[in-house]
Design a protein around this motif. Structure first.
Motif, PDB file in Angstrom:
ATOM      1  N   PHE A   1      -6.937  13.514   2.279  1.00 52.87           N
ATOM      2  CA  PHE A   1      -5.576  13.445   1.913  1.00 52.87           C
ATOM      3  C   PHE A   1      -5.570  13.230   0.372  1.00 52.87           C
ATOM      4  CE2 PHE A   1      -6.962   9.039   1.204  1.00 52.87           C
ATOM      5  CZ  PHE A   1      -6.035   8.587   0.558  1.00 52.87           C
ATOM      6  N   ALA A   2      -4.359  13.573  -0.197  1.00 51.41           N
ATOM      7  CA  ALA A   2      -3.962  13.767  -1.591  1.00 51.41           C
ATOM      8  C   ALA A   2      -3.121  12.641  -2.169  1.00 51.41           C
ATOM      9  CB  ALA A   2      -3.767  15.145  -2.099  1.00 51.41           C
TER      10      ALA A   2
ATOM     11  N   LEU B   1       9.822  14.942   2.060  1.00 50.29           N
ATOM     12  CA  LEU B   1       8.878  14.253   1.395  1.00 50.29           C
ATOM     13  C   LEU B   1       7.516  14.805   0.843  1.00 50.29           C
ATOM     14  CD1 LEU B   1       8.306  10.986   0.398  1.00 50.29           C
ATOM     15  CD2 LEU B   1       7.104  10.836   2.561  1.00 50.29           C
ATOM     16  N   GLY B   2       7.398  14.634  -0.457  1.00 53.73           N
ATOM     17  CA  GLY B   2       6.036  15.329  -0.883  1.00 53.73           C
ATOM     18  C   GLY B   2       6.300  16.869  -1.438  1.00 53.73           C
ATOM     19  N   GLN B   3       7.417  17.364  -1.022  1.00 51.76           N
ATOM     20  CA  GLN B   3       7.672  18.484  -1.708  1.00 51.76           C
ATOM     21  C   GLN B   3       7.980  18.615  -3.125  1.00 51.76           C
ATOM     22  OE1 GLN B   3      11.295  20.166  -0.067  1.00 51.76           O
ATOM     23  NE2 GLN B   3      11.817  21.729  -1.467  1.00 51.76           N
ATOM     24  N   SER B   4       7.383  19.840  -3.718  1.00 53.82           N
ATOM     25  CA  SER B   4       7.708  20.032  -5.246  1.00 53.82           C
ATOM     26  C   SER B   4       8.252  21.029  -5.635  1.00 53.82           C
ATOM     27  CB  SER B   4       6.070  20.065  -5.977  1.00 53.82           C
ATOM     28  OG  SER B   4       5.472  21.169  -5.324  1.00 53.82           O
TER      29      SER B   4
ATOM     30  N   THR C   1       1.009  -1.144   0.056  1.00 48.84           N
ATOM     31  CA  THR C   1      -0.178  -0.280   0.125  1.00 48.84           C
ATOM     32  C   THR C   1       0.711   1.094   0.000  1.00 48.84           C
ATOM     33  OG1 THR C   1      -1.754  -0.967   1.234  1.00 48.84           O
ATOM     34  CG2 THR C   1      -1.700   1.202   1.307  1.00 48.84           C
ATOM     35  N   GLY C   2       0.556   2.095  -0.885  1.00 44.54           N
ATOM     36  CA  GLY C   2       1.421   3.522  -1.163  1.00 44.54           C
ATOM     37  C   GLY C   2       2.605   3.082  -2.046  1.00 44.54           C
TER      38      GLY C   2
ATOM     39  N   ILE D   1       0.530   7.352   3.978  1.00 43.43           N
ATOM     40  CA  ILE D   1       1.146   8.432   3.353  1.00 43.43           C
ATOM     41  C   ILE D   1       0.727   9.706   3.980  1.00 43.43           C
ATOM     42  CG2 ILE D   1       1.287   7.381   0.956  1.00 43.43           C
ATOM     43  CD1 ILE D   1      -0.990   9.301   0.060  1.00 43.43           C
ATOM     44  N   GLY D   2      -0.157   9.612   4.704  1.00 43.06           N
ATOM     45  CA  GLY D   2      -0.749  10.849   5.461  1.00 43.06           C
ATOM     46  C   GLY D   2      -1.129  12.107   4.583  1.00 43.06           C
TER      47      GLY D   2
END
Length: 197
Positions: free
Chosen positions: A51-52, A75-78, A5-6, A39-40
């Motif tokens: 959540f996205a 983590l998750g930074q664009s 998962t994830g 993933i929160g």
């Protein structure tokens, strides 16, 4: 299909039903509790009811952590952009062609007074204005007889130089250019119901 998962994978075909496309969609936590728990709200959502999933459209993944230049990538930074337009701050020092457009007089006017001299003085040879002998400038044809008051004297006045506008020629078109390297578009999906990592 065995997956966690994830887990994110690119597919060249329609994935199984327990995968959703990574397009940045905001999902309800109640509908996808296992994925939300893994993933929160790292990729968006309020973390309470929503959540996205990551948005991989037009993006290239990069590793999180400490980068070589000292930046910390979370983590998750664009970041980055698909295209870029350079500004003066991005360019190396250089020169441009300049042009001058006069707005006043285009010539420098000079007034030369006539000196008082006698007709007995001999003109210089060669028909040129020259430094005087006995403070007299002469301009006369070779072999001619000078006439009284026909000698040139000192400069009496001059006009102000022309005013105008200096224009620097522009270079370039300001068109944005693509910053994405050679690439191949593929669909990335995230597993919503697999093994618990």
């Amino acid at each position: 299909m065995n997956a966690f998962t994830g887990e994110v994978r690119p597919f060249l075909f329609a994935p199984p039903s327990d995968w959703v496309i990574c397009d940045g969609s905001v999902l309800n936590i109640s509908s996808y509790p296992k994925l939300s728990a893994v993933i929160g709200a790292a990729f968006g959502g309020d973390g309470t009811t929503t959540f996205a999933v990551p948005n991989m459209q037009g993006c290239i993944p990069f590793g999180s952590g400490l980068a070589d230049d000292g930046r910390t990538c979370v983590l998750g930074q664009s970041g980055g952009s698909e295209s870029k337009t350079l500004t003066a701050d991005n360019l190396p020092e250089h020169t441009h062609t300049a042009s001058f457009e006069p707005t006043g007089a285009t010539a420098l006017g000079v007034t030369i007074a006539v000196a008082n001299a006698s007709a007995t003085e001999t003109p210089r040879l060669g028909n040129y204005l020259a430094q005087s002998i006995a403070f007299i400038e002469t301009y006369a044809a070779v072999g001619s007889t000078p006439i009284a008051n026909n000698f040139l004297g000192p400069i009496a006045s001059a006009s102000t130089p022309a005013a105008g506008i200096v224009t620097l020629a522009a270079t370039g078109s300001g068109t944005a250019f693509e910053t994405i390297p050679a690439s191949l578009a593929m669909a990335y999906y995230i597993c919503i119901d697999g093994a618990t990592p």
